[in-house]
Design an enzyme around this catalytic site. Structure first.
Site, PDB file in Angstrom:
ATOM      1  N   VAL A 271     -10.142  -6.780   3.667  1.00 18.20           N
ATOM      2  CA  VAL A 271      -8.760  -7.237   3.876  1.00 18.20           C
ATOM      3  C   VAL A 271      -8.571  -7.792   5.293  1.00 18.20           C
ATOM      4  O   VAL A 271      -8.048  -8.896   5.481  1.00 18.20           O
ATOM      5  CB  VAL A 271      -7.768  -6.082   3.611  1.00 18.20           C
ATOM      6  CG1 VAL A 271      -6.346  -6.550   3.852  1.00 18.20           C
ATOM      7  CG2 VAL A 271      -7.934  -5.563   2.192  1.00 18.20           C
ATOM      8  N   LYS A 352      -2.495   2.276   1.967  1.00 20.04           N
ATOM      9  CA  LYS A 352      -1.601   3.029   1.074  1.00 20.04           C
ATOM     10  C   LYS A 352      -1.671   4.519   1.322  1.00 20.04           C
ATOM     11  O   LYS A 352      -0.677   5.230   1.142  1.00 20.04           O
ATOM     12  CB  LYS A 352      -1.889   2.721  -0.394  1.00 20.04           C
ATOM     13  CG  LYS A 352      -3.315   2.945  -0.837  1.00 20.04           C
ATOM     14  CD  LYS A 352      -3.992   1.640  -1.065  1.00 20.04           C
ATOM     15  CE  LYS A 352      -5.494   1.811  -0.959  1.00 20.04           C
ATOM     16  NZ  LYS A 352      -6.215   0.607  -1.322  1.00 20.04           N
ATOM     17  N   VAL A 379       0.495  -1.526  -2.336  1.00 17.52           N
ATOM     18  CA  VAL A 379       0.576  -1.290  -3.783  1.00 17.52           C
ATOM     19  C   VAL A 379       0.399  -2.620  -4.509  1.00 17.52           C
ATOM     20  O   VAL A 379       1.099  -3.586  -4.222  1.00 17.52           O
ATOM     21  CB  VAL A 379       1.941  -0.677  -4.179  1.00 17.52           C
ATOM     22  CG1 VAL A 379       1.956  -0.363  -5.671  1.00 17.52           C
ATOM     23  CG2 VAL A 379       2.235   0.565  -3.366  1.00 17.52           C
ATOM     24  N   GLY A 381      -2.067  -4.809  -4.458  1.00 19.85           N
ATOM     25  CA  GLY A 381      -2.806  -5.907  -3.809  1.00 19.85           C
ATOM     26  C   GLY A 381      -1.878  -7.110  -3.675  1.00 19.85           C
ATOM     27  O   GLY A 381      -0.864  -7.050  -2.980  1.00 19.85           O
ATOM     28  N   GLY A 433     -15.721  -5.930  -2.835  1.00 20.96           N
ATOM     29  CA  GLY A 433     -14.628  -5.582  -1.912  1.00 20.96           C
ATOM     30  C   GLY A 433     -13.415  -4.990  -2.613  1.00 20.96           C
ATOM     31  O   GLY A 433     -12.316  -4.997  -2.060  1.00 20.96           O
ATOM     32  N   GLU A 436     -12.664   1.472  -2.524  1.00 21.82           N
ATOM     33  CA  GLU A 436     -12.423   2.123  -1.233  1.00 21.82           C
ATOM     34  C   GLU A 436     -13.756   2.503  -0.596  1.00 21.82           C
ATOM     35  O   GLU A 436     -14.788   2.547  -1.287  1.00 21.82           O
ATOM     36  CB  GLU A 436     -11.582   3.385  -1.438  1.00 21.82           C
ATOM     37  CG  GLU A 436     -10.221   3.136  -2.031  1.00 21.82           C
ATOM     38  CD  GLU A 436      -9.379   2.193  -1.194  1.00 21.82           C
ATOM     39  OE1 GLU A 436      -9.129   2.485  -0.022  1.00 21.82           O
ATOM     40  OE2 GLU A 436      -8.983   1.135  -1.711  1.00 21.82           O
ATOM     41  N   ASP A 447      -6.336   7.120  -5.290  1.00 18.31           N
ATOM     42  CA  ASP A 447      -5.793   5.844  -4.810  1.00 18.31           C
ATOM     43  C   ASP A 447      -4.531   5.491  -5.624  1.00 18.31           C
ATOM     44  O   ASP A 447      -3.502   5.096  -5.058  1.00 18.31           O
ATOM     45  CB  ASP A 447      -6.863   4.761  -4.968  1.00 18.31           C
ATOM     46  CG  ASP A 447      -6.366   3.377  -4.594  1.00 18.31           C
ATOM     47  OD1 ASP A 447      -6.310   3.090  -3.390  1.00 18.31           O
ATOM     48  OD2 ASP A 447      -6.013   2.594  -5.503  1.00 18.31           O
ATOM     49  N   LYS A 451      -0.426   5.150  -4.466  1.00 17.72           N
ATOM     50  CA  LYS A 451       0.435   4.011  -4.790  1.00 17.72           C
ATOM     51  C   LYS A 451       1.660   4.466  -5.586  1.00 17.72           C
ATOM     52  O   LYS A 451       2.780   4.003  -5.352  1.00 17.72           O
ATOM     53  CB  LYS A 451      -0.376   2.975  -5.583  1.00 17.72           C
ATOM     54  CG  LYS A 451      -1.469   2.310  -4.730  1.00 17.72           C
ATOM     55  CD  LYS A 451      -2.462   1.544  -5.579  1.00 17.72           C
ATOM     56  CE  LYS A 451      -3.536   0.880  -4.708  1.00 17.72           C
ATOM     57  NZ  LYS A 451      -4.670   0.370  -5.485  1.00 17.72           N
ATOM     58  N   GLY A 548      -9.181  -6.712  -3.586  1.00 18.02           N
ATOM     59  CA  GLY A 548     -10.042  -7.798  -3.114  1.00 18.02           C
ATOM     60  C   GLY A 548      -9.431  -8.525  -1.922  1.00 18.02           C
ATOM     61  O   GLY A 548      -8.241  -8.406  -1.641  1.00 18.02           O
TER      62      GLY A 548
HETATM   63  N1  HSE Z   1      -9.529   0.290  -4.111  1.00  9.64           N
HETATM   64  C1  HSE Z   1      -8.284  -0.291  -4.418  1.00  9.64           C
HETATM   65  C2  HSE Z   1      -8.326  -0.738  -5.867  1.00  9.64           C
HETATM   66  C3  HSE Z   1      -8.028  -1.468  -3.509  1.00  9.64           C
HETATM   67  O1  HSE Z   1      -9.408  -0.847  -6.408  1.00  9.64           O
HETATM   68  O2  HSE Z   1      -7.285  -0.969  -6.448  1.00  9.64           O
HETATM   69  C4  HSE Z   1      -6.632  -2.045  -3.642  1.00  9.64           C
HETATM   70  O3  HSE Z   1      -5.671  -1.091  -3.288  1.00  9.64           O
END
Ligand code: HSE
Length: 594
Positions: A271, A352, A379, A381, A433, A436, A447, A451, A548
């Site tokens: 990012v 997040k 939240v 992306g 990418g 995490e 994750d 969110k 991504g």
């Molecule tokens: N690792 C997170 C996902 C990245 O795969 O959604 C975006 O928040």
């Protein structure tokens, strides 16, 4: 972005026209994508009408003249329209990279009719229903300007004809506005490059615009706008200001030069690197300080255009206006986020985990210190779901929000369906990418819980810590269950859900669910994220790329640009989180929440 599933029509629609003056080179499509995304995340559907890249139409006319000396205008029209066709495809590619759901349509796919001379025709009709139908799955429709389908083949609309396309689309589609994006910040009384006395106008009427715009806006377009009462806005890329051409009295306005802001970026992973790239592409707007990373030498080898430091104090040197937190994790990132606000910088965070843990504290600090706190990328992306929740929450009660909000899990399930082994799918998600630093955060639902916790605060005004949200792990799926689900033709999704119960409590959990193919989430592929927001009278959906580099950097950059625009329009310090956003639900301690 959002489509009202019940009404089947966009909530708001705008036509944006990008002329050759703002499409000078291929990199400019990314800038145009920023402008489009700015509108979609505000809840508008967009028709983006594009001209050819600068110089392309001239060179097509020239090569056409050389190859077919004395040839017919009809054949020349057939050739020169290729500049717009290519441009529309490039615009579509840029939007796809940014994760903005879009469709590129050629004139024959919209039944865009024209008549008149081959090189100076007029548009006569459009199949509006066919165009609007694409908004069921797309937020943006990209259309080439400048030409339509004549009786005997394609015909062009004269120089500057893309303005005419945009005005006609606005009229036929019933758009709320048409904005012509130019390389100037509006219409002036004279050419400001030649006459320093020229005054910028906030608004003027159609006849005056035809006189003073000197080709800035195509005359035929102004004429058709007047006939059909279409209000034209003329604006620069990224600007909060526009000149309005309408049935109005002439009114002068100020010339506003964007303040060049200093930006510090913390983190140079997927990012952070994307954000740096966007900032470097706007040297007139942003000055980038040394980027905070663990190992400066390693990053310098890959990005020689940037300066790096491993010292947080050095990264924050020079009193940056905005600090972007794209480090991830909750150790240094957590304390640094608070320091940033305490020391009087605006904070844009993609983290997040930190935002979910400290949402209230960070908002309090931002308020106390009169700074902006933004975290759209935390939240969804590039999916602007928090903006949508805020928008809908201001209109009425939200009953529930459910979503596929972890791109890595979605990607992994897709890979597993193709027979790829779990470990390989995880490595691929890391390489792309999406995942995490510790991918178990993705797989175990933590994750998604982060969110969901942020969503709960926006949707219901309730604080529910992520560790109070029960999560089912992808790792707990038995081989037996996987086999059974595949045999039944169902698809696995990690679904996070929060809702208000009849007695006013908020319940939330993250589950692995087997969904039928017709479920709205079943079609989400790769790193896709999707959300369903239920209200008493309707359900609104939004989806896009949830992880991504480019989709996430798009959301971060949009936050940065919002802050820059706020400086210009004097709108700074408007908190994105309402004080008591939805007072219908009493604030409750996390202990009361199931
Ligand atoms: N690792 C997170 C996902 C990245 O795969 O959604 C975006 O928040």
């Amino acid at each position: 972005m959002p489509l009202d599933l019940d009404a089947r029509k966009p909530l708001k629609l705008c036509v944006l026209k990008f002329g050759s003056s703002v499409l000078q080179k291929p990199d400019d499509y990314a800038r145009a994508a920023h402008e489009i995304y700015r509108h979609t995340r505000n809840g508008e559907k967009v028709v983006a009408v594009v001209s050819a890249l600068e110089g392309e139409t001239d060179s097509l006319f020239a090569v056409g003249g050389d190859v077919g000396e004395g040839c017919s205008d009809a054949l020349l029209a057939r050739l020169v329209r290729c500049g717009e066709l290519k441009s529309a495809a490039l615009m579509g590619l840029a939007l796809q990279r940014s994760g903005v759901p879009s469709a590129v349509l050629d004139p024959h796919e919209m039944d865009l009719q024209a008549e008149g001379e081959a090189l100076d025709a007029n548009l006569t009709g459009l199949d509006a229903d066919r165009v609007l139908a694409h908004f069921e799955s797309a937020d943006v429709i990209v259309a080439p300007g400048f030409f339509g389908e004549g009786v005997e083949g394609p015909v062009t609309l004269g120089r500057g004809g893309t303005d005419l396309t945009a005005v006609e689309f606005s009229h036929w589609l019933g758009a709320d506005r048409v904005r012509l994006i130019k390389d100037v910040d509006g219409v002036y009384t004279d050419d400001p490059a030649k006459n320093p006395e020229a005054v910028r106008l906030d608004q003027l009427d159609y006849d005056e615009a035809a006189k003073v715009s000197r080709g800035l806006v195509q005359e035929k377009a102004i004429f058709r706008a007047k006939q059909n009462n279409v209000v034209i806005e003329v604006a620069a890329l990224g600007s909060p200001f526009a000149t309005r051409i309408a049935a109005v009295e002439k009114q002068a306005g100020p010339v506003e030069t964007p303040k060049r802001l200093r930006v510090a970026v913390l983190g140079h992973g997927a990012v952070g690197a994307g954000v740096c790239s966007h900032l470097l592409a706007h040297p007139g707007r942003f000055e980038l300080g040394p980027v905070l990373v663990r190992d400066p030498d390693q990053h310098a080898a890959n990005a020689p255009e940037l300066r790096f430091t491993s010292d947080p104090a050095e990264a924050l040197e020079g009193n940056p206006d905005i600090v972007v937190e794209a480090m991830g994790g909750t150790d240094i990132a957590r304390s640094l986020s608070q320091t940033v606000l305490r020391e009087g910088h605006h904070l844009v965070s993609a983290n997040k985990a930190v935002v979910a843990l400290d949402l209230e504290r960070l908002h309090d600090l931002a308020r106390q210190h009169g700074r902006e706190l933004k975290y759209s990328a935390a939240v969804g992306g590039g999916v602007p779901v928090l903006e949508l929740i805020d928008l809908l929450g201001a209109q009425g009660s939200i009953l529930s929000v459910e979503g596929v909000m972890n791109g890595t899990c979605n990607f992994i399930f897709g890979q597993m369906q193709k027979g790829v082994r779990l470990a390989e799918a995880v490595s691929e998600a890391q390489r792309l990418g999406f995942a995490e630093a510790d991918p178990s955060t993705d797989l175990d639902g933590l994750d998604a819980a982060d969110k969901l916790s942020i969503i709960i605060r926006h949707a219901f005004g309730v604080t529910l810590a992520p560790d109070q949200i029960a999560c089912e792990s992808l790792n707990d799926l038995s081989a037996q269950r996987i086999k059974a689900v595949q045999e039944q033709g169902l698809v696995f999704k990690q679904v996070a859900r929060c809702e208000v119960t009849a007695d006013g409590r908020v319940e939330a959990r993250v589950d692995i669910e087997a969904l039928p193919p017709e479920h709205p989430f079943a079609g989400l592929v790769n790193e896709g994220n999707g959300f369903l927001i239920r209200m008493p009278q309707r359900t609104v959906s939004v989806q896009g790329k949830g992880a991504g580099r480019w989709p996430t950097a798009e959301a971060v950059f949009a936050d940065i640009m919002d802050i820059q625009r706020a400086y210009l329009s004097g709108d700074l310090h408007a908190s994105p989180l309402q004080e008591t956003p939805l007072s219908r639900i009493p604030r409750m301690s996390s202990g009361q929440v199931a």
